[in-house]
Design an enzyme around this catalytic site. Sequence first.
Site, PDB file in Angstrom:
ATOM      1  N   GLY A 132       0.970 -29.900 -14.847  1.00  0.00           N
ATOM      2  CA  GLY A 132       0.781 -29.642 -13.409  1.00  0.00           C
ATOM      3  C   GLY A 132       1.615 -30.560 -12.544  1.00  0.00           C
ATOM      4  CB  ALA A 168       1.622 -23.721 -13.139  1.00  0.00           C
ATOM      5  CG  ASN A 213      -0.332 -24.083  -6.215  1.00  0.00           C
ATOM      6  OD1 ASN A 213      -1.457 -23.753  -6.562  1.00  0.00           O
ATOM      7  ND2 ASN A 213      -0.048 -24.594  -5.031  1.00  0.00           N
ATOM      8  CG  HIS A 260       1.553 -30.925   0.351  1.00  0.00           C
ATOM      9  ND1 HIS A 260       2.545 -29.978   0.451  1.00  0.00           N
ATOM     10  CD2 HIS A 260       0.725 -30.509  -0.651  1.00  0.00           C
ATOM     11  CE1 HIS A 260       2.340 -29.026  -0.448  1.00  0.00           C
ATOM     12  NE2 HIS A 260       1.245 -29.320  -1.132  1.00  0.00           N
ATOM     13  CE  LYS A 287       3.769 -32.191  -2.894  1.00  0.00           C
ATOM     14  NZ  LYS A 287       3.381 -32.331  -4.311  1.00  0.00           N
ATOM     15  N   GLY A 336       6.614 -28.702  -5.223  1.00  0.00           N
ATOM     16  CA  GLY A 336       6.990 -27.836  -6.354  1.00  0.00           C
ATOM     17  C   GLY A 336       6.693 -26.373  -6.027  1.00  0.00           C
TER      18      GLY A 336
HETATM   19  P1  NAD Z   1      -1.818 -39.429  -7.681  1.00  0.00           P
HETATM   20  O1  NAD Z   1      -0.700 -40.323  -7.275  1.00  0.00           O
HETATM   21  O2  NAD Z   1      -3.129 -39.499  -6.952  1.00  0.00           O
HETATM   22  O3  NAD Z   1      -2.152 -39.599  -9.241  1.00  0.00           O
HETATM   23  C1  NAD Z   1      -1.183 -39.727 -10.245  1.00  0.00           C
HETATM   24  C2  NAD Z   1      -1.789 -40.589 -11.353  1.00  0.00           C
HETATM   25  O4  NAD Z   1      -0.850 -40.613 -12.432  1.00  0.00           O
HETATM   26  C3  NAD Z   1      -2.024 -42.049 -10.920  1.00  0.00           C
HETATM   27  O5  NAD Z   1      -3.315 -42.472 -11.340  1.00  0.00           O
HETATM   28  C4  NAD Z   1      -0.923 -42.818 -11.636  1.00  0.00           C
HETATM   29  O6  NAD Z   1      -1.302 -44.142 -11.971  1.00  0.00           O
HETATM   30  C5  NAD Z   1      -0.733 -41.954 -12.886  1.00  0.00           C
HETATM   31  N1  NAD Z   1       0.566 -42.134 -13.523  1.00  0.00           N
HETATM   32  C6  NAD Z   1       1.776 -42.384 -12.944  1.00  0.00           C
HETATM   33  N2  NAD Z   1       2.731 -42.500 -13.872  1.00  0.00           N
HETATM   34  C7  NAD Z   1       2.121 -42.317 -15.074  1.00  0.00           C
HETATM   35  C8  NAD Z   1       2.572 -42.343 -16.421  1.00  0.00           C
HETATM   36  N3  NAD Z   1       3.843 -42.583 -16.717  1.00  0.00           N
HETATM   37  N4  NAD Z   1       1.682 -42.098 -17.414  1.00  0.00           N
HETATM   38  C9  NAD Z   1       0.377 -41.841 -17.129  1.00  0.00           C
HETATM   39  N5  NAD Z   1      -0.116 -41.846 -15.871  1.00  0.00           N
HETATM   40  C10 NAD Z   1       0.747 -42.071 -14.858  1.00  0.00           C
HETATM   41  O7  NAD Z   1      -1.209 -37.953  -7.586  1.00  0.00           O
HETATM   42  P2  NAD Z   1      -1.998 -36.557  -7.534  1.00  0.00           P
HETATM   43  O8  NAD Z   1      -2.192 -36.126  -6.114  1.00  0.00           O
HETATM   44  O9  NAD Z   1      -3.172 -36.601  -8.449  1.00  0.00           O
HETATM   45  O10 NAD Z   1      -0.874 -35.587  -8.148  1.00  0.00           O
HETATM   46  C11 NAD Z   1      -0.359 -35.798  -9.452  1.00  0.00           C
HETATM   47  C12 NAD Z   1       0.753 -34.792  -9.706  1.00  0.00           C
HETATM   48  O11 NAD Z   1       0.215 -33.460  -9.725  1.00  0.00           O
HETATM   49  C13 NAD Z   1       1.858 -34.775  -8.632  1.00  0.00           C
HETATM   50  O12 NAD Z   1       3.094 -34.531  -9.247  1.00  0.00           O
HETATM   51  C14 NAD Z   1       1.456 -33.599  -7.749  1.00  0.00           C
HETATM   52  O13 NAD Z   1       2.541 -33.036  -7.035  1.00  0.00           O
HETATM   53  C15 NAD Z   1       0.929 -32.650  -8.797  1.00  0.00           C
HETATM   54  N6  NAD Z   1       0.019 -31.613  -8.316  1.00  0.00           N
HETATM   55  C16 NAD Z   1       0.142 -30.397  -8.910  1.00  0.00           C
HETATM   56  C17 NAD Z   1      -0.721 -29.373  -8.584  1.00  0.00           C
HETATM   57  C18 NAD Z   1      -0.608 -28.058  -9.305  1.00  0.00           C
HETATM   58  O14 NAD Z   1      -1.415 -27.134  -9.041  1.00  0.00           O
HETATM   59  N7  NAD Z   1       0.344 -27.918 -10.239  1.00  0.00           N
HETATM   60  C19 NAD Z   1      -1.727 -29.579  -7.615  1.00  0.00           C
HETATM   61  C20 NAD Z   1      -1.831 -30.846  -7.028  1.00  0.00           C
HETATM   62  C21 NAD Z   1      -0.972 -31.859  -7.394  1.00  0.00           C
END
Ligand code: NAD
Length: 228
Positions: free
Chosen positions: A78, A102, A104, A135, A139, A145
Amino acid sequence: MSSPVRVLLVGAAGRMGKTVLHLASNDPKIELGAQCDLGDQIEPAIKNCDVAIDFSHADAIEEICRAALQHGKSLVIGTTGHSQEQRRTIEEAARSLPIVFASNFSVGVNVLFWLTRKTSELLGQDFNPEIIETHHKMKKDAPSGTAKTLADVLKTTQKLQSEISIQSIREGEVVGEHAVIFMGPGERLELTHRAASREIFARGALRAAHWIMGKPPGLYSMQDVLGL
Ligand code: NAD
């Protein structure tokens, strides 16, 4: 009932990670096998799981793919904001593993992808499309994405070489809004999706983790999971 899917959650301490943890704890079809965040090793954690769900950072992808390939595990990715090289790493891993990737996971946004393709086909090239995404301020990547996926859909259907205009707004606590605007001669058509809660993404990712069990290797989208 079949046995629950054992999930490794990568990025467990983040906003999405916590939301997945909350939903998974109430889902009898999911068992949380292990969780990782920044600084934890992924390889030992993935060993006893069926699938890894990744909501962390793009830079984690090499380690995640390496660990999944070593142990033959499925992936649900994700995380967004991958470089071209990181995307190639995912594509390469998908030759040997089933992967849902995905931008999203929400059902509504995946219907928006479908509607965008249909609308673009119906309106044709007299209508100029543009995308506006909003957003929360935390972010990390821009454009989102999801906005990039919408732009790819538009470029493919309209057979465009030029880039689609994407406006990215970062403000307040907005979970995620995407609008596709078609500007035509004397009229304008807008398709908008507004996410009210992160649970829609977490629910979709858990659904994908279930769906991917037993699938042959390949790179799947959420539209494949939903049968759209
Ligand atoms: P966030 O910054 O709140 O959380 C990310 C977490 O990942 C943090 O706890 C961080 O410490 C950890 N992290 C960073 N690097 C890491 C690594 N190398 N190994 C393991 N953990 C690591 O971010 P978020 O809002 O939770 O979003 C996370 C990702 O998901 C982003 O890329 C965001 O764009 C994406 N996202 C995708 C969807 C979807 O539907 N596909 C929806 C929301 C967010």
